[in-house]
Design a protein around this motif. Structure first.
Motif, short mmCIF file in Angstrom:
data_model
loop_
_atom_site.label_atom_id
_atom_site.label_comp_id
_atom_site.label_asym_id
_atom_site.label_seq_id
_atom_site.Cartn_x
_atom_site.Cartn_y
_atom_site.Cartn_z
N LYS A 1 -42.19 -44.60 -19.10
CA LYS A 1 -41.45 -44.08 -20.25
C LYS A 1 -41.60 -42.56 -20.34
CE LYS A 1 -40.89 -44.87 -25.25
NZ LYS A 1 -41.29 -43.57 -25.81
N LEU A 2 -42.83 -42.06 -20.16
CA LEU A 2 -43.08 -40.62 -20.19
C LEU A 2 -42.30 -39.91 -19.10
CD1 LEU A 2 -44.87 -38.26 -21.37
CD2 LEU A 2 -46.48 -38.78 -19.52
N TYR A 3 -42.33 -40.46 -17.90
CA TYR A 3 -41.62 -39.88 -16.75
C TYR A 3 -40.12 -39.82 -17.02
CZ TYR A 3 -40.55 -39.26 -11.70
OH TYR A 3 -40.11 -38.82 -10.48
N GLY A 4 -39.58 -40.89 -17.54
CA GLY A 4 -38.15 -40.93 -17.84
C GLY A 4 -37.76 -39.97 -18.94
N GLU A 5 -38.58 -39.90 -19.99
CA GLU A 5 -38.27 -39.02 -21.11
C GLU A 5 -38.29 -37.55 -20.69
OE1 GLU A 5 -39.89 -41.70 -24.89
OE2 GLU A 5 -41.14 -40.10 -24.07
N HIS A 6 -39.28 -37.17 -19.90
CA HIS A 6 -39.35 -35.77 -19.48
C HIS A 6 -38.28 -35.45 -18.44
CE1 HIS A 6 -43.03 -33.79 -21.26
NE2 HIS A 6 -42.96 -34.96 -21.86
N THR A 7 -37.90 -36.41 -17.62
CA THR A 7 -36.77 -36.19 -16.71
C THR A 7 -35.51 -35.88 -17.52
OG1 THR A 7 -37.72 -37.64 -15.02
CG2 THR A 7 -35.36 -37.24 -14.90
N GLN A 8 -35.31 -36.63 -18.58
CA GLN A 8 -34.15 -36.40 -19.44
C GLN A 8 -34.24 -35.04 -20.14
OE1 GLN A 8 -31.38 -38.77 -20.06
NE2 GLN A 8 -30.63 -36.75 -20.64
N LYS A 9 -35.43 -34.69 -20.62
CA LYS A 9 -35.60 -33.40 -21.30
C LYS A 9 -35.26 -32.24 -20.38
CE LYS A 9 -39.15 -34.62 -24.71
NZ LYS A 9 -40.57 -34.45 -25.12
N TYR A 10 -35.74 -32.29 -19.15
CA TYR A 10 -35.48 -31.19 -18.23
C TYR A 10 -34.02 -31.16 -17.81
CZ TYR A 10 -40.51 -30.48 -18.14
OH TYR A 10 -41.81 -30.23 -18.50
N ALA A 11 -33.38 -32.31 -17.70
CA ALA A 11 -31.95 -32.33 -17.41
C ALA A 11 -31.18 -31.63 -18.53
CB ALA A 11 -31.46 -33.77 -17.25
N ASN A 12 -31.58 -31.88 -19.76
CA ASN A 12 -30.93 -31.24 -20.90
C ASN A 12 -31.16 -29.73 -20.89
OD1 ASN A 12 -30.12 -33.77 -21.76
ND2 ASN A 12 -31.75 -33.97 -23.28
N VAL A 13 -32.40 -29.33 -20.58
CA VAL A 13 -32.73 -27.90 -20.54
C VAL A 13 -31.87 -27.20 -19.50
CG1 VAL A 13 -34.53 -26.24 -19.88
CG2 VAL A 13 -35.09 -28.16 -21.37
N ILE A 14 -31.78 -27.79 -18.32
CA ILE A 14 -31.03 -27.17 -17.22
C ILE A 14 -29.56 -27.04 -17.60
CG2 ILE A 14 -30.24 -27.57 -14.85
CD1 ILE A 14 -33.07 -28.95 -14.48
N ARG A 15 -29.02 -28.06 -18.23
CA ARG A 15 -27.62 -28.02 -18.63
C ARG A 15 -27.39 -26.98 -19.73
NH1 ARG A 15 -27.37 -32.64 -20.47
NH2 ARG A 15 -27.43 -32.13 -22.70
N GLU A 16 -28.23 -27.01 -20.77
CA GLU A 16 -28.04 -26.12 -21.91
C GLU A 16 -28.30 -24.66 -21.56
OE1 GLU A 16 -30.58 -27.77 -24.87
OE2 GLU A 16 -29.43 -29.63 -25.03
N ALA A 17 -29.25 -24.42 -20.63
CA ALA A 17 -29.55 -23.05 -20.24
C ALA A 17 -28.60 -22.52 -19.18
CB ALA A 17 -31.00 -22.95 -19.73
N GLY A 18 -27.75 -23.39 -18.66
CA GLY A 18 -26.79 -22.98 -17.65
C GLY A 18 -27.44 -22.61 -16.33
N ILE A 19 -28.56 -23.27 -15.99
CA ILE A 19 -29.24 -22.99 -14.72
C ILE A 19 -28.41 -23.60 -13.60
CG2 ILE A 19 -31.33 -23.34 -13.36
CD1 ILE A 19 -32.86 -23.53 -16.03
N LYS A 20 -28.03 -22.77 -12.64
CA LYS A 20 -27.13 -23.22 -11.58
C LYS A 20 -27.91 -23.78 -10.39
CE LYS A 20 -23.54 -19.93 -12.88
NZ LYS A 20 -22.70 -18.78 -12.45
N ARG A 21 -27.25 -24.65 -9.66
CA ARG A 21 -27.86 -25.24 -8.47
C ARG A 21 -28.01 -24.20 -7.37
NH1 ARG A 21 -28.05 -30.86 -7.34
NH2 ARG A 21 -27.45 -32.12 -9.13
N SER A 22 -29.10 -24.32 -6.63
CA SER A 22 -29.31 -23.48 -5.46
C SER A 22 -29.15 -24.32 -4.20
CB SER A 22 -30.73 -22.88 -5.48
OG SER A 22 -30.93 -22.12 -6.65
N ASP A 23 -28.90 -23.68 -3.09
CA ASP A 23 -28.79 -24.40 -1.82
C ASP A 23 -30.18 -24.69 -1.28
OD1 ASP A 23 -26.05 -24.37 -1.88
OD2 ASP A 23 -25.94 -22.41 -0.88
#
Length: 325
Positions: free
Chosen positions: A303-325
């Motif tokens: 549950k902890l692993y899943g919740e933090h995976t979701q949190k970081y996905a949200n952070v990356i999306r909201e902060a507009g962090i772009k994918r790198s190669d």
């Protein structure tokens, strides 16, 4: 985002079904265990790993081989472990980047679902620090100061996907601040440049920056942690400072490749649950600026692993962090 909450719920359910006495009966481990770390030797991750594996080695009477493979923001290590035989003899370290990198790097051969978490050992608090020339003493004052100077101040980014990178992104997004990121190959050079006023702000691991705070070379504003740090007892948490929404505290743990037999996963988890309760292990982790966690069962850990995976996905999306190669 990878499959949303569905895979998380499924993962938790699978682990809950596994609470059997089989783990106590299996003959594991029979030989050495290889732990592949995503960060350099001699750092906090390496030290924390050796603290717990030394105790596990005594418990199981088997040696551990700890190998650091820090290249590629951790991706080299995690790629290797994801393709290792799922037999319980190859482990890796859980840090925020294992959950964040699949959303920040294109063409990875692994994802956060490539691993099964087997332990959570400690929260990894950080502290928001500034150069002494910045005329502030609280978070509120700093936010006002930066807001009046958009794009003027610099902050040190020790690496894409690190907890310091992600926590800074959370802070800047939540407060709508504009600062310039300066890339570094790890925290130590970023801290040295903060001392030299080449950057004015960092989010730094408490264990690495405390001596600089105590000496007055940098100034602490607030701690990202579940409570005040015994290393910096006079520094409030960000929640105490009035910003609980940015208090996302990273955690450290261990994982094995997905597909590892459930009795082996249980045996490893049980070993961690035993050693993390010992006073010696907890004290050694605290000396590194970490907050030892209470033992978790596998369902809680998933549950902890899943919740933090979701949190970081949200952070990356909201902060507009772009994918790198």
């Amino acid at each position: 985002m990878a499959n949303g909450s569905g895979w998380i719920a499924s993962f938790v359910f699978t682990l809950m079904l596994a609470a059997s006495p089989a783990a106590a009966q299996i003959d594991f481990p029979k030989r050495h265990i290889h732990v592949i770390l995503p960060y350099p030797a001699g750092g906090i991750v390496d030290i924390a790993t050796r603290i717990v594996t030394d105790r596990l080695s005594g418990l199981w009477r088997q040696p551990f081989v700890v190998e650091a493979k820090p290249a590629g923001g951790g991706n080299v290590a995690w790629d290797q472990v994801s393709r290792a035989a799922p037999d319980g003899y190859t482990w890796t370290f859980i840090a925020p980047a294992i959950m964040a990198n699949p959303r920040m790097y294109a063409n990875l051969r692994w994802s956060d679902k490539s691993f099964t978490p087997v332990a959570a050992i400690a929260w990894a608090p950080s502290v928001l620090v500034v150069h002494p020339s910045v005329p502030v003493s609280t978070m509120a004052e700093f936010i006002d100061y930066v807001r009046a100077r958009p794009g003027i101040l610099n902050w040190g980014n020790p690496g894409v996907g690190t907890s310091q990178h992600l926590n800074t992104a959370i802070f800047l997004t939540a407060t709508n601040l504009d600062m310039l990121a300066v890339p570094y190959g790890g925290q130590p050079p970023a801290i040295l440049d903060l001392r030299a006023n080449r950057v004015q702000f960092n989010v730094s691991s408490i264990g690495l920056v405390t001596e600089h705070v105590v000496s007055g070379a940098v100034k602490a504003l607030a701690v990202l942690g579940t409570a005040r740090s015994p290393l910096l007892p006079n520094t409030p948490t960000v929640s105490e400072a009035g910003y609980p929404e940015i208090n996302v505290v990273p955690w450290y743990g261990f994982a094995v490749p997905s597909g590892t037999p459930q009795p082996v996963v249980e045996k490893i988890a049980a070993g961690f649950q035993e050693v993390i309760k010992t006073v010696q292990v907890r004290e050694l982790l605290q000396k590194q600026g970490l907050e030892p966690m209470q033992p978790m069962d596998l369902a809680e850990l998933a549950k902890l692993y899943g919740e933090h995976t979701q949190k970081y996905a949200n952070v990356i999306r909201e902060a507009g962090i772009k994918r790198s190669d």
